[in-house]
Design an enzyme around this catalytic site. Structure first.
Site, PDB file in Angstrom:
ATOM      1  N   GLU A  68       0.860  -1.177   0.000  1.00 16.17           N
ATOM      2  CA  GLU A  68       0.000   0.000   0.000  1.00 16.17           C
ATOM      3  C   GLU A  68       0.904   1.237   0.000  1.00 16.17           C
ATOM      4  OE1 GLU A  68      -3.614   2.156   2.497  1.00 16.17           O
ATOM      5  OE2 GLU A  68      -2.659   0.382   3.334  1.00 16.17           O
ATOM      6  N   HIS A  88      -0.010   8.011   6.095  1.00 18.58           N
ATOM      7  CA  HIS A  88       1.233   7.616   5.427  1.00 18.58           C
ATOM      8  C   HIS A  88       2.250   8.755   5.520  1.00 18.58           C
ATOM      9  CE1 HIS A  88      -0.026   3.881   3.097  1.00 18.58           C
ATOM     10  NE2 HIS A  88      -1.098   4.245   3.774  1.00 18.58           N
ATOM     11  N   HIS A 109      -9.923   0.539   0.585  1.00 12.67           N
ATOM     12  CA  HIS A 109     -10.804   1.179   1.579  1.00 12.67           C
ATOM     13  C   HIS A 109     -11.623   2.331   0.971  1.00 12.67           C
ATOM     14  CE1 HIS A 109      -7.337   3.833   2.003  1.00 12.67           C
ATOM     15  NE2 HIS A 109      -6.694   3.043   2.845  1.00 12.67           N
ATOM     16  N   ALA A 139      -9.454   8.303   2.163  1.00  9.26           N
ATOM     17  CA  ALA A 139      -8.246   8.762   1.476  1.00  9.26           C
ATOM     18  C   ALA A 139      -8.408   8.740  -0.045  1.00  9.26           C
ATOM     19  CB  ALA A 139      -7.034   7.931   1.890  1.00  9.26           C
ATOM     20  N   GLY A 165     -17.566   1.192  11.832  1.00  8.52           N
ATOM     21  CA  GLY A 165     -18.398   2.231  12.405  1.00  8.52           C
ATOM     22  C   GLY A 165     -17.687   3.556  12.565  1.00  8.52           C
ATOM     23  N   ASP A 191      -7.867  -3.500   7.531  1.00  7.02           N
ATOM     24  CA  ASP A 191      -6.859  -2.439   7.677  1.00  7.02           C
ATOM     25  C   ASP A 191      -6.257  -2.517   9.072  1.00  7.02           C
ATOM     26  OD1 ASP A 191      -5.311  -0.351   6.687  1.00  7.02           O
ATOM     27  OD2 ASP A 191      -6.754   1.197   7.230  1.00  7.02           O
TER      28      ASP A 191
END
Length: 382
Positions: A127, A139, A212, A216, A245, A270
């Site tokens: 990633e 990151h 995801h 991002a 959530g 994640d």
């Protein structure tokens, strides 16, 4: 040893079978249903659910280990073992943006793990570091970079198992995604500020997934669909969802699932080192990350990965997203298997499939797991 799991409520991936038997020989499912059990070591599941093992394509850490900090076979083993107790029988340990030397070490360690047959390890997820700083999340910005001239040779060097790369398509030179895909690499879009047209070009080169979804990446707007709009509009691509959530509001996830082609949504965790660990914090890029009320955050409240396991993701999909248990289980097993090109081996309980299985009680809590027919608890490695 030939094993028979008896008196189970079996979810095949399509339907439920009550009081069913699953027989296993040499790690492969022999039969589902009534059969002669002479010569089998029998295990009574007492009416518990038996479902296909979960497959997680985004696992940054677990058991107190961050893959970036320990990119070796021992680190991979610790992460896989930590997640096994939560039903993950297949995973891609995930290296987030880091120095070139760490990437090389991680890929080398993954090659060793695959050659050694580490239970549940299917390959690697890189990633970054080829992301867009505008959508960097947690990151490290000073390590985000454009692809070096020899980057393709590094990314494609695993040579066995699966390699998934998350990159920002708008930062990739023309033809790069096509070349990665031609060499067997799966390419996902993530940490991207790209526009709709950027993703159309990327689709034409073989982009197949969004890392995801919502997080991002450029949002869906009325005049600019962004990454989210491109993902939901494209029929063939897959989307990873963090259902904790916190990362995405349940209403947004419910709307996305209704909009997307059926069968193209995957549960991912994640996960960070706190999963399967007694510690409530870890360090990332030199800063302390805390586990608080089910989420991983920096001192300033920025999300930094997730404190989530796959069994919890399945439960959340039922309780927060109003999905059926059947579909939630498919999002945790069958659909990830199909995305990885492993849908003929994993994700179903059928004759000829790998016996990677999970026993769940009525509260969807993991009681036991098997990887390729191997009872992980009985072997003392769960």
């Amino acid at each position: 040893m030939k094993t028979a799991l008896v008196n189970a409520r079996v979810f095949t991936g399509d339907r439920w079978l009550d009081k069913a038997t699953v027989t296993i020989n040499k790690g492969i499912i022999e039969a589902v249903g009534e059969t002669d059990l002479s010569g089998y070591n029998q295990r009574d599941l007492a009416g518990d659910m038996l479902v296909p093992g979960f497959i997680d394509i985004q696992v940054n850490g677990g058991g107190g280990v961050l893959f970036n900090d320990q990119p070796d076979i021992e680190g991979i083993r610790a992460i896989a073992q930590a997640h096994r107790r939560f039903g993950t029988t297949g995973m891609l340990p995930t290296l987030i943006t880091d120095e070139r030397s760490v990437m090389v070490r991680a890929i080398s360690a993954m090659r060793q793990a695959l050659l050694a047959g580490e239970p549940g390890v299917l390959g690697i997820h890189l990633e970054g570091p080829y992301l867009n700083p505008l959508r960097k999340g947690v990151h490290q910005e000073n390590q985000i970079r454009l692809m070096e001239e020899d980057a393709l040779s590094v990314i494609t060097s695993l040579e066995l198992g699966k390699t998934l790369v998350t990159l920002a398509p708008e930062k990739a030179a023309s033809g790069v995604i096509r070349e990665l895909v031609s060499k067997g690499v799966l390419v996902a879009a993530g940490h991207t500020a790209g526009e709709y047209e950027d993703f159309q070009r990327a689709f034409s080169e073989g982009l197949s997934c969004f890392t995801h979804l919502f997080n991002a990446m450029s949002p869906l707007g009325s005049r600019e669909p962004g990454a989210v709009g491109a993902a939901l509009d494209h029929k063939q691509s897959w989307c990873g969802l963090i259902v904790d959530g916190y990362h995405v509001h349940p209403a947004s996830l419910r709307a996305a699932i209704r909009a997307k082609t059926p069968g193209k949504m995957l549960l991912v965790t994640d996960a960070m080192p706190t999963v399967g660990s007694r510690e409530d914090f870890f360090e990332l890029y030199g800063q302390k990350i805390w586990s608080r009320e089910g989420r991983c955050i920096t001192d300033t409240g920025v999300l930094a990965g997730a404190d989530l396991d796959m069994a919890s993701a399945v439960r959340n999909s039922v309780s927060l997203l109003d999905l059926t248990l059947d579909e939630s289980l498919r999002m945790a097993s069958l659909y990830p298997a199909e995305f990885l090109g492993l849908g003929k081996r994993y994700g179903r309980i059928e004759k000829g499939y790998e016996a990677s299985l999970v026993q769940l009680n009525e509260r969807i809590e993991v009681q036991e797991s098997w990887i390729n027919g191997r009872d992980m608890a009985a072997d003392g490695i769960v």
